[in-house]
Design an enzyme around this catalytic site. Structure first.
Site, PDB file in Angstrom:
ATOM      1  CD  GLU A   1      -3.390   0.384  -4.805  1.00  0.00           C
ATOM      2  OE1 GLU A   1      -4.509   0.417  -5.320  1.00  0.00           O
ATOM      3  OE2 GLU A   1      -3.718   0.453  -3.446  1.00  0.00           O
TER       4      GLU A   1
ATOM      5  CB  ILE B   1      -7.052   3.568  10.634  1.00  0.00           C
ATOM      6  CG1 ILE B   1      -6.649   4.535   9.551  1.00  0.00           C
ATOM      7  CG2 ILE B   1      -7.425   4.466  11.821  1.00  0.00           C
ATOM      8  CD1 ILE B   1      -7.848   5.614   8.970  1.00  0.00           C
TER       9      ILE B   1
ATOM     10  N   GLY C   1       0.875  -1.250   0.058  1.00  0.00           N
ATOM     11  CA  GLY C   1       0.062  -0.015  -0.116  1.00  0.00           C
ATOM     12  C   GLY C   1       0.729   1.152   0.026  1.00  0.00           C
TER      13      GLY C   1
ATOM     14  CE  LYS D   1      -3.180  11.742  15.570  1.00  0.00           C
ATOM     15  NZ  LYS D   1      -2.363  12.448  14.633  1.00  0.00           N
TER      16      LYS D   1
ATOM     17  N   GLY E   1       2.135   5.078   1.729  1.00  0.00           N
ATOM     18  CA  GLY E   1       2.231   5.855   3.111  1.00  0.00           C
ATOM     19  C   GLY E   1       3.620   5.258   3.780  1.00  0.00           C
TER      20      GLY E   1
ATOM     21  CG  ASN F   1      -5.686   9.183   2.998  1.00  0.00           C
ATOM     22  OD1 ASN F   1      -5.855  10.272   3.510  1.00  0.00           O
ATOM     23  ND2 ASN F   1      -4.876   8.363   3.585  1.00  0.00           N
TER      24      ASN F   1
HETATM   25  O1  0RQ Z   1      -1.536  11.151  11.734  1.00  0.00           O
HETATM   26  O2  0RQ Z   1      -0.582  12.603   9.866  1.00  0.00           O
HETATM   27  O3  0RQ Z   1      -1.400  13.657  12.214  1.00  0.00           O
HETATM   28  O4  0RQ Z   1       0.675  12.133  12.056  1.00  0.00           O
HETATM   29  O5  0RQ Z   1      -3.104   8.770  10.815  1.00  0.00           O
HETATM   30  O6  0RQ Z   1      -0.789   7.452   9.987  1.00  0.00           O
HETATM   31  O7  0RQ Z   1       0.856   5.817  10.999  1.00  0.00           O
HETATM   32  O8  0RQ Z   1       1.823   7.825   9.329  1.00  0.00           O
HETATM   33  O9  0RQ Z   1       0.748   5.816   8.675  1.00  0.00           O
HETATM   34  O10 0RQ Z   1       1.250   7.233   6.554  1.00  0.00           O
HETATM   35  O11 0RQ Z   1       1.085   4.450   6.408  1.00  0.00           O
HETATM   36  O12 0RQ Z   1      -1.127   5.899   6.780  1.00  0.00           O
HETATM   37  C1  0RQ Z   1      -4.365   3.764   6.942  1.00  0.00           C
HETATM   38  C2  0RQ Z   1      -4.209   6.335   6.584  1.00  0.00           C
HETATM   39  C3  0RQ Z   1      -1.920   4.933   7.030  1.00  0.00           C
HETATM   40  C4  0RQ Z   1      -3.241   4.683   4.907  1.00  0.00           C
HETATM   41  C5  0RQ Z   1      -3.332   4.896   6.608  1.00  0.00           C
HETATM   42  C6  0RQ Z   1      -3.005   8.496  12.272  1.00  0.00           C
HETATM   43  C7  0RQ Z   1      -1.662   8.860  12.430  1.00  0.00           C
HETATM   44  C8  0RQ Z   1      -1.127   9.715  11.518  1.00  0.00           C
HETATM   45  C9  0RQ Z   1      -1.321   8.411   9.267  1.00  0.00           C
HETATM   46  P1  0RQ Z   1      -0.742  12.369  11.416  1.00  0.00           P
HETATM   47  P2  0RQ Z   1       0.608   6.674   9.791  1.00  0.00           P
HETATM   48  P3  0RQ Z   1       0.346   5.833   7.065  1.00  0.00           P
HETATM   49  C10 0RQ Z   1      -2.756   1.628  -1.633  1.00  0.00           C
HETATM   50  C11 0RQ Z   1      -3.954   1.158  -0.674  1.00  0.00           C
HETATM   51  C12 0RQ Z   1      -6.150   3.009   3.119  1.00  0.00           C
HETATM   52  C13 0RQ Z   1      -5.865   3.146   1.531  1.00  0.00           C
HETATM   53  C14 0RQ Z   1      -4.994   1.845   1.136  1.00  0.00           C
HETATM   54  C15 0RQ Z   1      -4.479   4.729   4.041  1.00  0.00           C
HETATM   55  C16 0RQ Z   1      -2.066   9.409  10.307  1.00  0.00           C
HETATM   56  O13 0RQ Z   1      -2.378   3.638   4.749  1.00  0.00           O
HETATM   57  O14 0RQ Z   1      -4.922   5.782   3.859  1.00  0.00           O
HETATM   58  O15 0RQ Z   1      -4.665   1.128   2.087  1.00  0.00           O
HETATM   59  N1  0RQ Z   1      -5.080   3.313   3.804  1.00  0.00           N
HETATM   60  N2  0RQ Z   1      -4.635   1.897   0.027  1.00  0.00           N
HETATM   61  O16 0RQ Z   1      -1.158   9.399  13.788  1.00  0.00           O
HETATM   62  C17 0RQ Z   1      -6.387   8.234  15.025  1.00  0.00           C
HETATM   63  C18 0RQ Z   1      -5.908   5.699  15.067  1.00  0.00           C
HETATM   64  C19 0RQ Z   1      -4.906   6.149  14.079  1.00  0.00           C
HETATM   65  C20 0RQ Z   1      -4.641   7.467  13.626  1.00  0.00           C
HETATM   66  C21 0RQ Z   1      -3.153   6.172  12.688  1.00  0.00           C
HETATM   67  N3  0RQ Z   1      -6.254   4.570  15.253  1.00  0.00           N
HETATM   68  N4  0RQ Z   1      -6.787   6.693  15.545  1.00  0.00           N
HETATM   69  N5  0RQ Z   1      -5.394   8.440  14.348  1.00  0.00           N
HETATM   70  N6  0RQ Z   1      -3.635   7.298  12.916  1.00  0.00           N
HETATM   71  N7  0RQ Z   1      -4.069   5.433  13.424  1.00  0.00           N
HETATM   72  C22 0RQ Z   1      -2.899   2.853  -2.172  1.00  0.00           C
HETATM   73  C23 0RQ Z   1      -3.962   3.472  -3.084  1.00  0.00           C
HETATM   74  O17 0RQ Z   1      -4.959   2.958  -2.921  1.00  0.00           O
HETATM   75  C24 0RQ Z   1      -3.743   4.368  -4.055  1.00  0.00           C
END
Ligand code: 0RQ
Length: 500
Positions: A284, A354, A258, A398, A260, A374
């Protein structure tokens, strides 16, 4: 016929209030930049005159700030699908200013073809080359370009000279027939090609070409930290163990990863683990870490929808185009993410959660169950059809006030039926061949942060008292972690005695 060169402002004038516009690109890669920015200016001018102006924005996945950001800030979007990652847009979605449909990316093109989203009036496509007989060579993404171009009445092109014409030949553009006439998609290996290196359109539909010279707007990643590195090491060690146990064939299997920070770090770790053989990707999005691993010989081939790279990394490809040309193919999203192909190839999927619940249900999209982050992106396309589906996440978010593992997810994108393995920095929970209670024991034992472990053991015991079904829950307490966070700012503040 001869091609007509126009300004971005002239191009924007072809887009009318209420139109549905199909844009090229997948993530910021390959998305147009100048024409959407000019449409945003036009919307602001119309609004100042008291006129309505808003459009439907249909893309491959997310896009760049000059598309999603500029149009959102201009209040020029009435509907958006299928994915976004833009801060301005996220806020507008969460206050109800934009109607957003979050959708599996493999389904977008066909849902548009089936007419589920209304007519496509205009297609706006970034290209590195276009010919007088209507061959469009796109840039760094396949997106949903074949479908948007075929359905649109008018096509506008951004001819971007920042991209190398060396990209010509790196795409495999194919649009399936619709049911009941669809045939099998004959992709038998990640490198099999089934289409053409360009999209053929009726040249009479190309109403104008805007020349630009601008980089993609892909952002860089946070460098891998202790936590993401440990998650990556756990994934690599797990896959090496599976290979040794014979549950992954010795040839290995294609990987999907994925987007990120976590995904980038996982790939970095996989590349370094020499117990994992050099592998192929059927994915992808190709991120910077994949390009580094191709140069090191650790990744042999990558099938993708987009090259979501920093400009520096993209220039590495352009400067070594002969090396990369036969190692990468870019496809439309409905092929790169196609369930039939993913199931056939035996793709190992690695996506980020998440939150995850003790029974293995995964929330990938909604913070606190209500606020869109997202979108599901391609994670569902891959997870549901994978040979083995893995979800990774840090055990807490957090600063530790949020546990990523909760009694019940506040929103479910991937149900426990599709989720095989959960990996945090603390360890691996293998959910295959396990009942819900066994899954909960594996997750709590191996993946939960010490601050939350006893709380979750207590919940499991308390939920199961008197044997409350196949998947024990106390429905009144299942979201207690979220309630404690909302009321006291800390999930640790939960007290099960309040629910006795
Ligand atoms: O917040 O940005 O304020 O610091 O979410 O989290 O740990 O930096 O992780 O950048 O890998 O993103 C799932 C969003 C993870 C992403 C997700 C907060 C955390 C941080 C980002 P800040 P990290 P990542 C291929 C596949 C769905 C789509 C997908 C995503 C921010 O991977 O959008 O998989 N996935 N697509 O602090 C509150 C929680 C949290 C939280 C994390 N439990 N509660 N905030 N955060 N966990 C791509 C395509 O499809 C194109």
């Amino acid at each position: 016929m001869s091609l007509k060169f126009i300004t971005a402002e002239e191009a924007a004038s072809f887009v009318k209030d209420g139109d549905n516009v199909g844009f090229s690109g997948f993530t910021p890669a390959g998305a147009p930049k100048a024409i959407p920015a000019a449409i945003a200016e036009r919307a602001i001018a119309e609004h100042e005159k008291g006129n309505p102006f808003s459009i439907g924005v249909l893309t491959g996945a997310s896009s760049g700030d000059s598309l999603d950001g500029a149009l959102t800030r201009a209040k020029a979007i009435k509907f958006r699908a299928p994915y976004q990652t833009n801060k301005s847009m996220r806020n507008a979605i969460n206050i109800g200013e934009i109607d957003y449909q979050d959708l599996h990316l493999s389904e977008m093109a066909q849902q548009v073809r089936y007419g589920f989203m209304g007519k496509v009036n205009v297609a706006i496509i970034e290209a590195c080359e276009v010919t007088e007989d209507g061959k469009i060579y796109v840039t760094t993404a396949g997106g949903n370009v074949p479908t948007y171009c075929r359905l649109a009445d008018k096509i506008l092109i951004e001819l971007n000279s920042h991209h190398s014409k060396g990209l010509i030949g790196m795409h495999d553009m194919y649009e399936p027939l619709d049911p009941p006439y669809r045939k099998e998609l004959a992709v038998y290996t990640p490198s099999t090609r089934i289409g053409l290196p360009y999209v053929q359109v009726d040249p009479a539909k190309i109403v104008g070409i805007v020349e630009t010279n601008v980089p993609d707007e892909a952002r860089g990643f946070d460098p891998a930290d202790e936590i993401t590195t440990q998650i990556g090491n756990n994934v690599a060690a797990f896959l090496a163990k599976e290979l040794k146990a014979g549950r992954i064939p010795s040839t290995f299997l294609p990987l999907q990863s994925g987007v990120g920070n976590v995904a980038n770090a996982v790939l970095g770790a996989l590349g370094k683990d020499m117990d994992v053989p050099a592998f192929e990707m059927y994915t992808e999005v190709i991120q910077d870490s994949v390009i580094d691993l191709m140069l090191q010989g650790r990744i042999k081939f990558g099938s993708c929808c987009s090259l979501t790279l920093t400009d520096e990394c993209l220039q590495t490809i352009y400067n070594n185009i002969d090396f990369f040309k036969d190692k990468i193919v870019m496809r439309p999203a409905e092929i790169s993410n196609n369930p039939e192909i993913i199931r056939r190839l035996g793709v190992i999927s690695i996506n980020t959660a998440i939150e995850v619940d003790i029974y293995g249900n995964v929330n990938s999209t909604h913070i606190g169950g209500t606020k869109m982050m997202n979108g599901i992106g391609g994670s569902g396309d891959f997870t549901r059809n994978a040979y083995m589906s893995i979800f990774t996440c840090p055990s807490v978010a957090k600063g530790g006030n949020i546990s990523a593992i909760v009694p019940m997810v506040s929103h479910c994108d991937h149900s426990e039926h599709s989720v095989n393995i959960i990996i945090t920095e603390l360890g691996v929970a293998d959910l295959r061949g396990k009942s819900p209670i066994q899954k909960a024991e594996a997750i709590i034992e191996n993946c939960v942060h010490p601050d939350y472990k006893q709380l979750l053991w207590d919940y499991l015991k308390f939920a199961g008292e008197g044997h409350k079904g196949h998947t024990p829950h106390r429905i009144d307490a299942a979201l207690a972690f979220h309630v404690a966070l909302a009321k006291k700012g800390d999930m640790k503040a939960v007290n099960w005695a309040d629910y006795e």
